[in-house]
Design a protein around this motif. Structure first.
Motif, PDB file in Angstrom:
ATOM      1  N   LEU A 106       0.820  -1.211   0.000  1.00 35.98           N
ATOM      2  CA  LEU A 106       0.000   0.000   0.000  1.00 35.98           C
ATOM      3  C   LEU A 106       0.854   1.261   0.000  1.00 35.98           C
ATOM      4  O   LEU A 106       0.508   2.247  -0.658  1.00 35.98           O
ATOM      5  CB  LEU A 106      -0.933  -0.007   1.209  1.00 35.98           C
ATOM      6  CG  LEU A 106      -2.054  -1.047   1.175  1.00 35.98           C
ATOM      7  CD1 LEU A 106      -2.785  -1.087   2.506  1.00 35.98           C
ATOM      8  CD2 LEU A 106      -3.024  -0.752   0.039  1.00 35.98           C
ATOM      9  N   LYS A 107       1.962   1.241   0.725  1.00 34.51           N
ATOM     10  CA  LYS A 107       2.840   2.408   0.782  1.00 34.51           C
ATOM     11  C   LYS A 107       3.476   2.708  -0.570  1.00 34.51           C
ATOM     12  O   LYS A 107       3.684   3.863  -0.933  1.00 34.51           O
ATOM     13  CB  LYS A 107       3.923   2.198   1.833  1.00 34.51           C
ATOM     14  CG  LYS A 107       4.791   3.405   2.064  1.00 34.51           C
ATOM     15  CD  LYS A 107       5.782   3.157   3.169  1.00 34.51           C
ATOM     16  CE  LYS A 107       6.640   4.386   3.390  1.00 34.51           C
ATOM     17  NZ  LYS A 107       7.621   4.155   4.453  1.00 34.51           N
ATOM     18  N   SER A 108       3.782   1.659  -1.336  1.00 39.15           N
ATOM     19  CA  SER A 108       4.412   1.851  -2.643  1.00 39.15           C
ATOM     20  C   SER A 108       3.406   2.231  -3.730  1.00 39.15           C
ATOM     21  O   SER A 108       3.778   2.386  -4.886  1.00 39.15           O
ATOM     22  CB  SER A 108       5.179   0.598  -3.058  1.00 39.15           C
ATOM     23  OG  SER A 108       4.280  -0.462  -3.334  1.00 39.15           O
ATOM     24  N   GLY A 109       2.138   2.371  -3.356  1.00 44.84           N
ATOM     25  CA  GLY A 109       1.131   2.790  -4.328  1.00 44.84           C
ATOM     26  C   GLY A 109       0.351   1.640  -4.935  1.00 44.84           C
ATOM     27  O   GLY A 109      -0.482   1.849  -5.803  1.00 44.84           O
ATOM     28  N   GLY A 110       0.586   0.420  -4.471  1.00 45.69           N
ATOM     29  CA  GLY A 110      -0.133  -0.741  -4.984  1.00 45.69           C
ATOM     30  C   GLY A 110      -1.509  -0.859  -4.354  1.00 45.69           C
ATOM     31  O   GLY A 110      -1.913  -0.050  -3.512  1.00 45.69           O
ATOM     32  N   SER A 111      -2.224  -1.887  -4.748  1.00 49.01           N
ATOM     33  CA  SER A 111      -3.567  -2.133  -4.227  1.00 49.01           C
ATOM     34  C   SER A 111      -3.660  -3.558  -3.716  1.00 49.01           C
ATOM     35  O   SER A 111      -3.002  -4.453  -4.221  1.00 49.01           O
ATOM     36  CB  SER A 111      -4.617  -1.930  -5.319  1.00 49.01           C
ATOM     37  OG  SER A 111      -4.606  -0.612  -5.790  1.00 49.01           O
ATOM     38  N   LEU A 112      -4.512  -3.763  -2.727  1.00 51.56           N
ATOM     39  CA  LEU A 112      -4.791  -5.092  -2.196  1.00 51.56           C
ATOM     40  C   LEU A 112      -6.252  -5.423  -2.474  1.00 51.56           C
ATOM     41  O   LEU A 112      -7.132  -4.587  -2.281  1.00 51.56           O
ATOM     42  CB  LEU A 112      -4.529  -5.138  -0.690  1.00 51.56           C
ATOM     43  CG  LEU A 112      -3.100  -4.904  -0.238  1.00 51.56           C
ATOM     44  CD1 LEU A 112      -3.038  -4.877   1.282  1.00 51.56           C
ATOM     45  CD2 LEU A 112      -2.187  -5.974  -0.780  1.00 51.56           C
ATOM     46  N   PHE A 113      -6.487  -6.637  -2.912  1.00 50.26           N
ATOM     47  CA  PHE A 113      -7.836  -7.077  -3.243  1.00 50.26           C
ATOM     48  C   PHE A 113      -8.144  -8.366  -2.511  1.00 50.26           C
ATOM     49  O   PHE A 113      -7.293  -9.247  -2.397  1.00 50.26           O
ATOM     50  CB  PHE A 113      -7.981  -7.329  -4.747  1.00 50.26           C
ATOM     51  CG  PHE A 113      -7.951  -6.087  -5.569  1.00 50.26           C
ATOM     52  CD1 PHE A 113      -9.116  -5.414  -5.876  1.00 50.26           C
ATOM     53  CD2 PHE A 113      -6.751  -5.582  -6.034  1.00 50.26           C
ATOM     54  CE1 PHE A 113      -9.099  -4.266  -6.640  1.00 50.26           C
ATOM     55  CE2 PHE A 113      -6.715  -4.434  -6.799  1.00 50.26           C
ATOM     56  CZ  PHE A 113      -7.891  -3.768  -7.102  1.00 50.26           C
ATOM     57  N   ILE A 114      -9.380  -8.487  -2.016  1.00 49.12           N
ATOM     58  CA  ILE A 114      -9.914  -9.738  -1.506  1.00 49.12           C
ATOM     59  C   ILE A 114     -11.240  -9.949  -2.206  1.00 49.12           C
ATOM     60  O   ILE A 114     -12.147  -9.123  -2.091  1.00 49.12           O
ATOM     61  CB  ILE A 114     -10.107  -9.704   0.021  1.00 49.12           C
ATOM     62  CG1 ILE A 114      -8.766  -9.624   0.729  1.00 49.12           C
ATOM     63  CG2 ILE A 114     -10.862 -10.944   0.481  1.00 49.12           C
ATOM     64  CD1 ILE A 114      -8.856  -9.620   2.237  1.00 49.12           C
ATOM     65  N   LEU A 115     -11.329 -11.037  -2.957  1.00 43.68           N
ATOM     66  CA  LEU A 115     -12.544 -11.369  -3.710  1.00 43.68           C
ATOM     67  C   LEU A 115     -13.022 -10.192  -4.568  1.00 43.68           C
ATOM     68  O   LEU A 115     -14.183  -9.811  -4.541  1.00 43.68           O
ATOM     69  CB  LEU A 115     -13.650 -11.835  -2.772  1.00 43.68           C
ATOM     70  CG  LEU A 115     -13.345 -13.065  -1.928  1.00 43.68           C
ATOM     71  CD1 LEU A 115     -14.484 -13.328  -0.960  1.00 43.68           C
ATOM     72  CD2 LEU A 115     -13.092 -14.270  -2.805  1.00 43.68           C
ATOM     73  N   LYS A 116     -12.128  -9.613  -5.292  1.00 43.94           N
ATOM     74  CA  LYS A 116     -12.381  -8.502  -6.222  1.00 43.94           C
ATOM     75  C   LYS A 116     -12.775  -7.199  -5.529  1.00 43.94           C
ATOM     76  O   LYS A 116     -13.233  -6.263  -6.165  1.00 43.94           O
ATOM     77  CB  LYS A 116     -13.428  -8.882  -7.258  1.00 43.94           C
ATOM     78  CG  LYS A 116     -13.005 -10.024  -8.150  1.00 43.94           C
ATOM     79  CD  LYS A 116     -14.025 -10.296  -9.214  1.00 43.94           C
ATOM     80  CE  LYS A 116     -13.581 -11.459 -10.076  1.00 43.94           C
ATOM     81  NZ  LYS A 116     -14.515 -11.743 -11.139  1.00 43.94           N
ATOM     82  N   TYR A 117     -12.625  -7.127  -4.209  1.00 41.55           N
ATOM     83  CA  TYR A 117     -12.901  -5.886  -3.480  1.00 41.55           C
ATOM     84  C   TYR A 117     -11.575  -5.239  -3.092  1.00 41.55           C
ATOM     85  O   TYR A 117     -10.734  -5.855  -2.453  1.00 41.55           O
ATOM     86  CB  TYR A 117     -13.732  -6.145  -2.225  1.00 41.55           C
ATOM     87  CG  TYR A 117     -15.125  -6.624  -2.525  1.00 41.55           C
ATOM     88  CD1 TYR A 117     -16.085  -5.745  -2.988  1.00 41.55           C
ATOM     89  CD2 TYR A 117     -15.458  -7.957  -2.367  1.00 41.55           C
ATOM     90  CE1 TYR A 117     -17.353  -6.174  -3.290  1.00 41.55           C
ATOM     91  CE2 TYR A 117     -16.731  -8.407  -2.665  1.00 41.55           C
ATOM     92  CZ  TYR A 117     -17.677  -7.505  -3.124  1.00 41.55           C
ATOM     93  OH  TYR A 117     -18.935  -7.944  -3.423  1.00 41.55           O
ATOM     94  N   ASN A 118     -11.420  -3.989  -3.489  1.00 49.66           N
ATOM     95  CA  ASN A 118     -10.205  -3.252  -3.176  1.00 49.66           C
ATOM     96  C   ASN A 118     -10.228  -2.856  -1.700  1.00 49.66           C
ATOM     97  O   ASN A 118     -11.200  -2.303  -1.207  1.00 49.66           O
ATOM     98  CB  ASN A 118     -10.126  -2.004  -4.061  1.00 49.66           C
ATOM     99  CG  ASN A 118      -8.802  -1.291  -3.930  1.00 49.66           C
ATOM    100  OD1 ASN A 118      -7.866  -1.785  -3.324  1.00 49.66           O
ATOM    101  ND2 ASN A 118      -8.723  -0.117  -4.515  1.00 49.66           N
ATOM    102  N   LEU A 119      -9.161  -3.180  -0.991  1.00 47.10           N
ATOM    103  CA  LEU A 119      -9.077  -2.864   0.433  1.00 47.10           C
ATOM    104  C   LEU A 119      -8.295  -1.578   0.650  1.00 47.10           C
ATOM    105  O   LEU A 119      -7.191  -1.437   0.126  1.00 47.10           O
ATOM    106  CB  LEU A 119      -8.362  -3.988   1.186  1.00 47.10           C
ATOM    107  CG  LEU A 119      -9.011  -5.356   1.187  1.00 47.10           C
ATOM    108  CD1 LEU A 119      -8.145  -6.332   1.948  1.00 47.10           C
ATOM    109  CD2 LEU A 119     -10.382  -5.295   1.788  1.00 47.10           C
ATOM    110  N   ASN A 120      -8.854  -0.691   1.429  1.00 47.95           N
ATOM    111  CA  ASN A 120      -8.064   0.469   1.829  1.00 47.95           C
ATOM    112  C   ASN A 120      -7.266   0.096   3.071  1.00 47.95           C
ATOM    113  O   ASN A 120      -7.418  -0.981   3.637  1.00 47.95           O
ATOM    114  CB  ASN A 120      -8.945   1.708   2.033  1.00 47.95           C
ATOM    115  CG  ASN A 120      -9.969   1.516   3.123  1.00 47.95           C
ATOM    116  OD1 ASN A 120      -9.883   0.595   3.927  1.00 47.95           O
ATOM    117  ND2 ASN A 120     -10.948   2.396   3.150  1.00 47.95           N
TER     118      ASN A 120
END
Length: 85
Positions: A43-57
């Motif tokens: 997240l710090k490097s600007g990437g995204s995390l997803f769980i079951l196609k939902y983007n996590l903040n």
């Protein structure tokens, strides 16, 4: 490659937890802390995390990791050798 390392570590935690719940809880805590560090780095490097196609903040990710951490800590402290014993 990250996915394979995470899945491999999760498999090890599950196998150890099936043999000894307390030891599985200890390894679960280590796994959860490592996964939290990795996720925050992504997240710090600007990437995204997803769980079951939902983007996590960041906040939702930390809440989920906190729940897993509390669960694994409870297993590490109160877990018995096996579920049936």
């Amino acid at each position: 490659m990250d996915r394979l390392v995470i899945l491999g570590a999760l498999l090890v935690v599950i196998i150890i937890g099936a043999i000894n719940r307390r030891l599985g809880g200890i390894f679960g805590v280590i796994f959860t802390l490592g996964l939290t560090y990795w996720g925050l780095s992504v997240l710090k490097s600007g990437g995204s995390l997803f769980i079951l196609k939902y983007n996590l903040n960041r906040e939702i990710f930390l809440i989920i990791m906190g729940i897993f951490l509390v669960y694994n800590l409870a297993l590490a402290i109160y877990g018995d050798k096996k579920r049936g014993e």
